[in-house]
Design a protein around this motif. Structure first.
Motif, short mmCIF file in Angstrom:
data_model
loop_
_atom_site.label_atom_id
_atom_site.label_comp_id
_atom_site.label_asym_id
_atom_site.label_seq_id
_atom_site.Cartn_x
_atom_site.Cartn_y
_atom_site.Cartn_z
N GLY A 35 0.84 -1.19 0.00
CA GLY A 35 0.00 0.00 0.00
C GLY A 35 0.89 1.24 0.00
N GLU A 36 0.28 2.41 -0.15
CA GLU A 36 1.04 3.66 -0.24
C GLU A 36 1.91 3.91 0.99
OE1 GLU A 36 0.33 8.48 -0.23
OE2 GLU A 36 -1.38 7.17 -0.62
N LEU A 37 1.35 3.76 2.17
CA LEU A 37 2.10 4.01 3.40
C LEU A 37 3.16 2.93 3.62
CD1 LEU A 37 2.50 5.97 5.64
CD2 LEU A 37 0.61 4.91 6.88
N GLU A 38 2.83 1.69 3.29
CA GLU A 38 3.82 0.62 3.39
C GLU A 38 5.01 0.89 2.47
OE1 GLU A 38 1.07 -3.28 4.44
OE2 GLU A 38 1.21 -2.61 2.36
N ALA A 39 4.72 1.35 1.26
CA ALA A 39 5.80 1.67 0.31
C ALA A 39 6.66 2.80 0.83
CB ALA A 39 5.20 2.02 -1.05
N THR A 40 6.05 3.79 1.46
CA THR A 40 6.81 4.91 2.04
C THR A 40 7.76 4.40 3.12
OG1 THR A 40 5.02 6.46 1.56
CG2 THR A 40 6.58 7.10 3.27
N LEU B 252 13.40 2.30 4.84
CA LEU B 252 14.26 1.18 5.24
C LEU B 252 15.29 0.86 4.15
CD1 LEU B 252 11.65 -1.19 6.93
CD2 LEU B 252 13.36 0.26 8.05
N TRP B 253 14.87 0.91 2.89
CA TRP B 253 15.81 0.62 1.80
C TRP B 253 16.90 1.68 1.69
CZ3 TRP B 253 11.04 -0.84 -1.47
CH2 TRP B 253 10.84 -2.23 -1.43
N ARG B 254 16.57 2.91 2.01
CA ARG B 254 17.59 3.97 1.96
C ARG B 254 18.56 3.88 3.14
NH1 ARG B 254 13.14 7.56 0.82
NH2 ARG B 254 13.35 8.31 2.93
N GLY B 255 18.11 3.33 4.25
CA GLY B 255 18.94 3.23 5.44
C GLY B 255 20.00 2.16 5.29
N SER B 256 21.10 2.37 5.98
CA SER B 256 22.19 1.38 5.90
C SER B 256 22.16 0.40 7.07
CB SER B 256 23.54 2.10 5.85
OG SER B 256 23.70 2.91 6.99
N GLU B 257 21.42 0.72 8.10
CA GLU B 257 21.34 -0.11 9.30
C GLU B 257 19.87 -0.34 9.67
OE1 GLU B 257 24.00 -1.32 10.99
OE2 GLU B 257 25.35 -0.38 9.52
N PRO B 258 19.58 -1.40 10.45
CA PRO B 258 18.22 -1.58 10.95
C PRO B 258 17.77 -0.33 11.72
CG PRO B 258 19.51 -3.54 11.36
CD PRO B 258 20.47 -2.49 10.87
N MET B 259 16.48 -0.02 11.63
CA MET B 259 15.98 1.23 12.19
C MET B 259 14.88 1.01 13.22
SD MET B 259 15.76 3.43 8.64
CE MET B 259 15.70 5.05 9.40
N ARG C 37 15.48 -3.36 -2.61
CA ARG C 37 14.45 -2.75 -3.46
C ARG C 37 14.47 -3.44 -4.84
NH1 ARG C 37 12.54 2.60 -3.31
NH2 ARG C 37 14.28 3.13 -1.94
N GLU C 38 15.67 -3.72 -5.35
CA GLU C 38 15.79 -4.34 -6.67
C GLU C 38 15.20 -5.75 -6.68
OE1 GLU C 38 18.46 -1.03 -6.13
OE2 GLU C 38 18.28 -2.86 -4.94
N GLN C 39 15.46 -6.52 -5.62
CA GLN C 39 14.90 -7.87 -5.54
C GLN C 39 13.37 -7.82 -5.44
OE1 GLN C 39 17.27 -8.90 -2.11
NE2 GLN C 39 18.33 -10.52 -3.24
#
Length: 120
Positions: free
Chosen positions: A5-10, A15-22, A72-74
């Motif tokens: 969904g839109e919010l899930e994608a946001t 998370l995909w932009r982050g380099s560590e767990p958040m 994100r690519e996978q």
């Protein structure tokens, strides 16, 4: 893999932009740069993503740290695979797609197909 969904994608974008767990708080801080959401909303979305197996979580103190299970690519490749798997005429879908790609994208596809053939 189910679509987001839109919010899930946001949230997944963060998370995909982050380099560590958040932490939820860290995800919220990133989202707050563009839109106003409640902490509990982000926490609920992350919990839903965990149940849908888009993210994993690790306990840190009294809070969870979340990270994406796939890149994100996978995830995008899997979405394309899902489209082909549900198409009544996958050949036609692929042909239409091939006609829409740029020259650069066409070169990338050719290289990937050559690598795949060499591995056989």
């Amino acid at each position: 893999m189910r679509r987001l969904g839109e919010l899930e994608a946001t949230v997944m974008d963060v998370l995909w932009r982050g380099s560590e767990p958040m932490l939820v708080r860290e995800v919220l801080q990133e989202i707050a740069k563009e839109r106003d959401l409640a902490y509990t909303t982000v926490m609920t979305v992350l919990d839903n993503l965990y149940r849908k197996e888009w993210v994993v979580r690790e306990m840190e103190g009294r809070a969870y740290r979340y990270r994406a299970i796939t890149s994100r690519e996978q995830a995008t490749a899997q979405a394309l695979r899902d489209v082909l798997d549900t198409a009544s005429d996958p050949e036609s879908v692929l042909l239409h797609f091939a006609q829409s790609v740029s020259e650069e994208e066409s070169d990338i596809l050719r290289r990937a197909l050559r690598r795949k053939q060499r591995k056989r």
